[in-house]
Design a protein around this motif. Structure first.
Motif, PDB file in Angstrom:
ATOM      1  N   LEU A   1      26.073  22.651  -6.077  1.00 19.11           N
ATOM      2  CA  LEU A   1      25.293  21.422  -5.943  1.00 19.11           C
ATOM      3  C   LEU A   1      25.902  20.491  -4.896  1.00 19.11           C
ATOM      4  CD1 LEU A   1      22.982  19.623  -6.924  1.00 19.11           C
ATOM      5  CD2 LEU A   1      24.516  18.753  -8.707  1.00 19.11           C
TER       6      LEU A   1
ATOM      7  N   ALA B   1      25.309  21.973  -1.410  1.00 20.84           N
ATOM      8  CA  ALA B   1      23.930  21.804  -0.941  1.00 20.84           C
ATOM      9  C   ALA B   1      23.655  20.358  -0.543  1.00 20.84           C
ATOM     10  CB  ALA B   1      22.953  22.251  -2.025  1.00 20.84           C
TER      11      ALA B   1
ATOM     12  N   ARG C   1      22.739  18.886   3.173  1.00 17.59           N
ATOM     13  CA  ARG C   1      21.483  18.175   3.426  1.00 17.59           C
ATOM     14  C   ARG C   1      21.705  16.813   4.076  1.00 17.59           C
ATOM     15  NH1 ARG C   1      16.946  20.300   4.148  1.00 17.59           N
ATOM     16  NH2 ARG C   1      15.757  18.685   3.103  1.00 17.59           N
TER      17      ARG C   1
ATOM     18  N   TRP D   1      17.130  23.410  -0.296  1.00 17.20           N
ATOM     19  CA  TRP D   1      18.528  23.229  -0.646  1.00 17.20           C
ATOM     20  C   TRP D   1      19.441  23.087   0.567  1.00 17.20           C
ATOM     21  CZ3 TRP D   1      19.893  21.595  -5.167  1.00 17.20           C
ATOM     22  CH2 TRP D   1      19.095  21.886  -6.270  1.00 17.20           C
TER      23      TRP D   1
END
Length: 229
Positions: free
Chosen positions: A26, A29, A33, A182
């Motif tokens: 998590l 990702a 981003r 993602w």
């Protein structure tokens, strides 16, 4: 009582280790981003290498927590079971994803291998990147041409239905791009319109396998166009 407290503490530590892999994925990702690090760091290194290792380590930690919880199951049992579920799901997800990635065709699919459609203006965004030579219906059975000249509006509709953002359109073609949720992996699509035949090409902008995403997208576009009146 002291042994029970120590045992419960160990269960908590092992439970935290059990969820390290999904937390790392998590963070990797989200960091990718927002531009905190490149995709090579967030996906290739942190997720597919470090996360893969931590998935096994976390599963072992979860079962260790479960074993220790038997000493005081009423106090630590639910936490240990939760750790096993999270770690097991994470490891299973990694194994499934690895198998899916290795089984997918090349992320460059075209309905015409004799004269592969070019990406036109999207070529500047692609900067010469992408997977190897295009594959066709042998590798992706759904990548079929439309044996008629479709209307430009139908091409635009098919791209949008497949999740692409329109980048350009005209009488003879329509182009679109799609960014993954993602890690922001980009795929480009072009629909080439000619008298008597309409061809489709979908390709990733990077060299990584994506489990046949290009094939699924090309198939979706082809099905929409062939179903149009």
């Amino acid at each position: 009582m002291a042994r029970r407290t120590t045992g419960a503490g160990r269960v908590q530590v092992l439970a935290l280790l059990a969820v390290a892999a999904p937390v790392l994925v998590l963070v990797a990702a989200l960091g990718t981003r927002v531009g905190a690090w490149p995709v090579g760091t967030g996906y290739d290194l942190l997720t597919m290498q470090a996360g893969w290792f931590l998935a096994f380590f976390g599963a072992a930690a979860a079962f260790g927590a479960l074993a220790l919880s038997f000493g005081n199951f009423r106090r630590s049992g639910l936490l240990a079971i939760a750790a096993v579920l999270v770690a097991g799901t994470t490891l299973g997800g990694f194994i499934w994803q690895k198998a899916r990635l290795s089984a997918g065709p090349v992320e460059n699919v075209s309905t015409d291998l004799t004269e592969v459609p070019g990406f036109g203006d999207l070529g500047d965004a692609r900067s010469g990147q992408g997977p190897g030579p295009a594959v066709g219906a042998e590798a992706c059975p759904g990548a079929l041409p439309v044996m008629r000249q479709i209307a430009p509006t139908a091409a635009i509709y098919a791209l949008e239905q497949a999740g692409f953002t329109l980048r350009g359109a005209g009488v003879a073609r329509a182009d679109g791009s799609q960014e993954g949720f993602w890690f922001g992996f980009d795929h480009d699509a072009v629909i080439r319109i000619r008298p008597g035949r309409t061809d489709i090409r979908v390709a990733a902008r990077d060299h990584r396998p994506h489990g046949g995403e290009s094939c699924r997208m090309a198939t979706a576009i082809s099905e929409t166009l062939r179903a149009a009146g």
